[in-house]
Write a protein that holds these residues in place. Sequence first.
Motif, PDB file in Angstrom:
ATOM      1  N   ASP A 263       0.823  -1.087  -0.078  1.00 24.38           N
ATOM      2  CA  ASP A 263       0.050  -0.096  -0.025  1.00 24.38           C
ATOM      3  C   ASP A 263       0.787   1.218  -0.051  1.00 24.38           C
ATOM      4  N   PRO A 264       0.579   2.316  -0.794  1.00 25.50           N
ATOM      5  CA  PRO A 264       1.317   3.508  -0.855  1.00 25.50           C
ATOM      6  C   PRO A 264       1.495   4.136   0.485  1.00 25.50           C
ATOM      7  N   ASP A 265       0.288   4.123   1.419  1.00 31.16           N
ATOM      8  CA  ASP A 265       0.095   4.651   2.638  1.00 31.16           C
ATOM      9  C   ASP A 265       0.941   3.842   3.983  1.00 31.16           C
ATOM     10  N   TRP A 266       1.495   2.509   3.481  1.00 27.80           N
ATOM     11  CA  TRP A 266       2.000   1.589   4.468  1.00 27.80           C
ATOM     12  C   TRP A 266       3.280   2.136   5.279  1.00 27.80           C
ATOM     13  N   ASN A 267       3.259   2.234   6.295  1.00 30.61           N
ATOM     14  CA  ASN A 267       4.262   2.916   7.171  1.00 30.61           C
ATOM     15  C   ASN A 267       4.270   1.858   8.449  1.00 30.61           C
ATOM     16  N   GLU A 268       5.466   1.102   8.541  1.00 25.62           N
ATOM     17  CA  GLU A 268       5.545   0.111   9.681  1.00 25.62           C
ATOM     18  C   GLU A 268       5.666   0.765  11.177  1.00 25.62           C
ATOM     19  N   GLN A 269       6.280   1.821  11.304  1.00 22.61           N
ATOM     20  CA  GLN A 269       6.184   2.299  12.595  1.00 22.61           C
ATOM     21  C   GLN A 269       5.037   3.011  13.023  1.00 22.61           C
ATOM     22  N   ARG A 270       4.373   3.463  12.050  1.00 22.70           N
ATOM     23  CA  ARG A 270       2.852   3.916  12.371  1.00 22.70           C
ATOM     24  C   ARG A 270       2.036   2.805  12.715  1.00 22.70           C
ATOM     25  N   PHE A 271       2.151   2.099  12.012  1.00 21.54           N
ATOM     26  CA  PHE A 271       1.536   0.673  12.126  1.00 21.54           C
ATOM     27  C   PHE A 271       1.507  -0.125  13.293  1.00 21.54           C
ATOM     28  N   SER A 272       2.774  -0.152  13.810  1.00 19.24           N
ATOM     29  CA  SER A 272       3.259  -0.532  15.217  1.00 19.24           C
ATOM     30  C   SER A 272       2.821   0.134  16.121  1.00 19.24           C
ATOM     31  N   THR A 274       0.281   2.675  16.365  1.00 18.90           N
ATOM     32  CA  THR A 274      -1.179   3.154  16.308  1.00 18.90           C
ATOM     33  C   THR A 274      -2.046   2.264  15.644  1.00 18.90           C
ATOM     34  N   ASP A 275      -3.284   2.409  15.826  1.00 19.48           N
ATOM     35  CA  ASP A 275      -4.382   1.649  14.965  1.00 19.48           C
ATOM     36  C   ASP A 275      -4.810   2.388  13.765  1.00 19.48           C
ATOM     37  N   ASP A 276      -3.922   3.181  13.406  1.00 24.71           N
ATOM     38  CA  ASP A 276      -4.496   4.354  12.179  1.00 24.71           C
ATOM     39  C   ASP A 276      -4.597   3.644  10.941  1.00 24.71           C
ATOM     40  N   ILE A 277      -3.702   2.769  10.579  1.00 26.90           N
ATOM     41  CA  ILE A 277      -3.495   2.501   9.302  1.00 26.90           C
ATOM     42  C   ILE A 277      -3.496   0.904   9.022  1.00 26.90           C
ATOM     43  N   ASP A 278      -4.442   0.365   9.818  1.00 27.64           N
ATOM     44  CA  ASP A 278      -4.306  -1.219   9.845  1.00 27.64           C
ATOM     45  C   ASP A 278      -4.918  -1.691   8.409  1.00 27.64           C
ATOM     46  N   GLY A 279      -5.778  -0.691   7.778  1.00 29.25           N
ATOM     47  CA  GLY A 279      -6.332  -1.286   6.587  1.00 29.25           C
ATOM     48  C   GLY A 279      -5.022  -1.198   5.455  1.00 29.25           C
ATOM     49  N   THR A 280      -4.131  -0.801   5.644  1.00 26.47           N
ATOM     50  CA  THR A 280      -2.700  -0.766   4.932  1.00 26.47           C
ATOM     51  C   THR A 280      -1.976  -1.988   4.903  1.00 26.47           C
ATOM     52  N   ASP A 281      -2.397  -2.925   5.768  1.00 23.35           N
ATOM     53  CA  ASP A 281      -1.471  -4.053   6.035  1.00 23.35           C
ATOM     54  C   ASP A 281      -1.809  -5.171   5.154  1.00 23.35           C
ATOM     55  N   ALA A 391      -8.973  -7.734  10.743  1.00 20.16           N
ATOM     56  CA  ALA A 391      -8.358  -8.181   9.154  1.00 20.16           C
ATOM     57  C   ALA A 391      -8.299  -6.855   8.200  1.00 20.16           C
ATOM     58  N   ALA A 392      -7.509  -6.878   7.284  1.00 19.15           N
ATOM     59  CA  ALA A 392      -7.464  -5.847   6.375  1.00 19.15           C
ATOM     60  C   ALA A 392      -8.340  -6.224   4.940  1.00 19.15           C
ATOM     61  N   ARG A 393      -9.410  -5.358   4.630  1.00 16.32           N
ATOM     62  CA  ARG A 393     -10.278  -5.695   3.637  1.00 16.32           C
ATOM     63  C   ARG A 393      -9.922  -5.693   2.514  1.00 16.32           C
ATOM     64  N   ALA A 394     -10.072  -6.403   1.758  1.00 16.73           N
ATOM     65  CA  ALA A 394      -9.760  -6.508   0.064  1.00 16.73           C
ATOM     66  C   ALA A 394     -10.229  -4.988  -0.647  1.00 16.73           C
ATOM     67  N   ASP A 395     -11.336  -4.561   0.011  1.00 19.46           N
ATOM     68  CA  ASP A 395     -11.772  -3.394  -0.801  1.00 19.46           C
ATOM     69  C   ASP A 395     -10.721  -2.311  -1.009  1.00 19.46           C
ATOM     70  N   ARG A 396      -9.632  -2.239  -0.155  1.00 18.35           N
ATOM     71  CA  ARG A 396      -8.488  -1.477  -0.089  1.00 18.35           C
ATOM     72  C   ARG A 396      -7.642  -1.806  -1.319  1.00 18.35           C
ATOM     73  N   TRP A 397      -7.447  -2.936  -1.528  1.00 17.95           N
ATOM     74  CA  TRP A 397      -6.138  -3.182  -2.504  1.00 17.95           C
ATOM     75  C   TRP A 397      -6.632  -3.883  -3.589  1.00 17.95           C
TER      76      TRP A 397
END
Length: 427
Positions: A263-272, A274-281, A391-397
């Motif tokens: 995902d273009p918005d994936w950021n490991e530090q932010r994922f680890s 916060t819960d803000d970008i779980d949809g990019t996992d 779970a990360a939904r397929a709607d995103r990717w």
Amino acid sequence: MKEFWIAGLTLLLAGSANAQTTSSEPDPSQLSSREITRYLHTYTQKPQRPQGVSTGRYRGVDSCRWANDGECDDPGIGTGACTVGTDYSDCWRIAEGVEDNSCQWANDNECDEPGFGTGACTQATDLADCGSVIELRFRNDSCETAFDGVCNEPEIGDGRCEERTDRADCMGRDRPLGINDHFFGHDDRIFMDTAQFPWSVIGQVDFDAGGACTATLIAEDVLITAAHCISEGNSADSRGVFNTASARRGGPVSARVIGHFMDPDWNEQRFSNTDDIDGTDWALLRLDRPIGRELGYVGVRALVDEVGNRQARQMDLYQAGYSWDTGTHLSGNIGCNMTRIYRDNTMAHDCDTTRGDSGSPFMIREGDEYFIVATDSNFRRNPGQPMTYIAARADRWVEYLEDFRNGRLGRADSRPTNTTKPVKEGD
């Protein structure tokens, strides 16, 4: 995790004589559930030999590489990752049958043992909080006949399985809601036949850099898995071997992973943190040969976008992954559901999943066809209640799939293999 953990960790960070105030220290109020355990280890001392008096019946030293990690690794009584007598501090209480509440986190209504709980305590030092699960310690369902309703362990069963490998059949399927394995009071998993579609196209990627995750064929030479499986700080390394269809009459099938797209918005530090970008996992992986021509592959649906939240929650889900506790077997769920749908392209679910299931598919079925609608990701804090599993939904990717399949997106992995610490058996 409980809110008072945050308060306690705040006091610990503020008052620790060894804690230096730096820009890298966490703000406890901002920790996500999966980060609390890591920071408990980072900002407290490593597990020390528990207070108490050994009777001397068990003797040993701490020479094993896994000594003082809080988990007993002696064979027979522990994981077996160490040789006998080389993990004394983690094992002596279990060996001598001594269980108490000497851990600083005991009596907080949260099991802190490794494996079942947070891992903040050494095993056998949080009896008050972990007493309901200690009989399950070091047990798994790796036997070939696990989940068949018949106890096959020696002494308590017919002996067809090794000791401690037929847990659900010999000990029952009820599970406390507070443990870290994602069982919702009852383990409903079954083994899937990897000779049959779609289970034959759900495999495991063993990464060159270490570790493994579940992944699924969604095109002739394309897999879907979780981004956190390949992420390394500010970069990623997806190189590895995908193995699937282990029970197939013609033998298992393997292919190398040679590239990926995240995902273009994936950021490991932010994922680890916060819960803000779980949809990019999520991560699309490219294979070096089109094994999907032989095995087939499942479809993809942006289910929530197509049918809406209410109808999506009513549809049965089919999930399967290579869980830590089922050996080499693919285990999963039939007939679980989405329980909540979030605007960040994630969903909560009630499928029984655990470590090793990261990247595993959640599918719907239409006739003989299966469609992935999400992939297993992580968990979120839910104060006073069991964790919420995400779970990360397929709607995103789904919008990226066609371009990746046709080579218009993605990158190749060409960096040298990293030398990393091996993972202990069972992790």
